[in-house]
Design an enzyme around this catalytic site. Structure first.
Site, mmCIF file in Angstrom:
data_model
loop_
_atom_site.group_PDB
_atom_site.id
_atom_site.type_symbol
_atom_site.label_atom_id
_atom_site.label_comp_id
_atom_site.label_asym_id
_atom_site.label_seq_id
_atom_site.Cartn_x
_atom_site.Cartn_y
_atom_site.Cartn_z
ATOM 1 N N ASP A 1 0.862 -1.185 0.000
ATOM 2 C CA ASP A 1 0.000 0.000 0.000
ATOM 3 C C ASP A 1 0.899 1.235 0.000
ATOM 4 O O ASP A 1 2.117 1.125 0.153
ATOM 5 C CB ASP A 1 -0.896 0.005 1.246
ATOM 6 N N LEU B 1 0.430 3.534 2.230
ATOM 7 C CA LEU B 1 0.339 4.002 3.612
ATOM 8 C C LEU B 1 1.473 3.432 4.452
ATOM 9 O O LEU B 1 1.793 2.250 4.369
ATOM 10 C CB LEU B 1 -1.006 3.597 4.223
ATOM 11 N N LYS C 1 13.315 -4.075 20.885
ATOM 12 C CA LYS C 1 13.057 -5.148 19.921
ATOM 13 C C LYS C 1 14.208 -6.146 19.958
ATOM 14 O O LYS C 1 15.368 -5.756 20.074
ATOM 15 C CB LYS C 1 12.911 -4.596 18.497
ATOM 16 N N HIS D 1 10.497 -10.548 14.606
ATOM 17 C CA HIS D 1 11.186 -10.086 15.806
ATOM 18 C C HIS D 1 10.196 -9.983 16.963
ATOM 19 O O HIS D 1 8.991 -10.035 16.767
ATOM 20 C CB HIS D 1 11.848 -8.722 15.567
ATOM 21 N N ARG E 1 8.866 -7.693 20.147
ATOM 22 C CA ARG E 1 8.817 -6.285 20.546
ATOM 23 C C ARG E 1 8.256 -6.180 21.950
ATOM 24 O O ARG E 1 7.389 -6.960 22.346
ATOM 25 C CB ARG E 1 7.931 -5.509 19.575
#
Length: 279
Positions: free
Chosen positions: A119, A121, A201, A233, A235
């Site tokens: 996208d 975004l 992270k 990963h 977080r």
């Protein structure tokens, strides 16, 4: 919920290349090229893939009637109303325009968007941290086109993130099986929306279970929630920020985290307290 910004909030494609975006002028949005009209009509049908259509809209040149004294008006379907600091907008826009002056870079940029971007975004927080790296004149992003594109694409979830593609952060631990990064709050002159507290992270270095890395993460993160959201990963999230997440997001994160632990049984002892805390 993550606040979003659009690629069209920064630049707009024209027949002569890319120009700055002017989101403020809405009157000129009525002027469309033939291709833009067709895309808008297709976009109105909710059954179509709107994310793919937004990419096509971004890559479609805008006619000269959409030009203003400050830039070009993006199509309303591909811009956001996110309140963006001028420092962030200027830094990212100038970097993109300077990069895309080269025709070869422009071609690679558009190929990257059309083939990899889900996208137009992006996460506003990720892009703000990317801008922090652009601000640092010693950062390798200023010297390497490929690394810069990968880091930029990671803001749009175009590639699987690694510790090399992350925004501004510090390496605080390195074990035999993982690397742990610290993300401090974004400065106000780059920040979109609410401030986030420091989080961490963990990036595994192999497919093996990062047991030592998890112990190190637990030591540096303290009493923070651990989550796995499917991007390779782990977080951490400060507990007070869980209140800002929707119930749907919490359920989805819990499901993915439990699936991750089912495949990494040795980590249950380390992180099970965080998963159980969501019951």
């Amino acid at each position: 919920m993550t606040q979003s910004v659009s690629l069209s909030d920064f630049i707009v494609k024209t027949e002569d290349g890319y120009m700055p975006s002017d989101r403020e002028c809405i009157a000129l949005d009525r002027y469309l090229s033939k291709e833009q009209k067709e895309l808008r009509e297709t976009f109105k049908d909710g059954k179509n893939d709107r994310a793919a259509l937004r990419i096509k809209m971004f890559l479609c040149p805008s006619p000269s009637r959409r030009f203003t004294q400050h830039g070009v008006v993006p199509m309303r379907e591909i811009k956001t109303n996110t309140d963006m600091p001028s420092t962030l907008w200027t830094l990212v826009t100038d970097w993109l325009l300077n990069l895309l002056q080269d025709e070869e870079n422009q071609e690679m940029f558009e190929d990257f968007i059309s083939s990899k971007f889900p996208d137009v975004l992006a996460s506003a927080d990720k892009l703000a941290r990317f801008a922090q790296r652009l601000e640092d004149r010693k950062d390798v992003l200023r010297k390497n086109f490929g690394k810069a594109m990968n880091a930029f694409g990671a803001c749009f979830w175009a590639i699987k993130p690694t510790f090399a593609t992350e925004g501004k952060c510090n390496v605080v631990r390195a074990s035999d099986d993982s690397i742990i990064l610290e993300f401090q709050p974004v400065p106000e002159y780059f920040r979109c929306g609410k401030s986030k507290a420091t989080f961490y992270k963990l990036y595994p270095l192999s497919d093996e279970q990062p047991v030592n890395g998890m112990l190190a993460l637990k030591a540096v993160a303290g009493n923070q929630f651990f989550m796995y959201h499917g991007h390779g990963h782990i977080r951490t999230v400060p507990y007070h920020e869980l209140l800002t997440l929707s119930n749907h997001s919490l359920v989805k994160i819990k499901k993915r985290s439990k699936t991750f632990l089912n495949h990494h049984s040795q980590l249950n002892v380390v992180v099970n307290f965080s998963i159980c805390s969501m019951e």
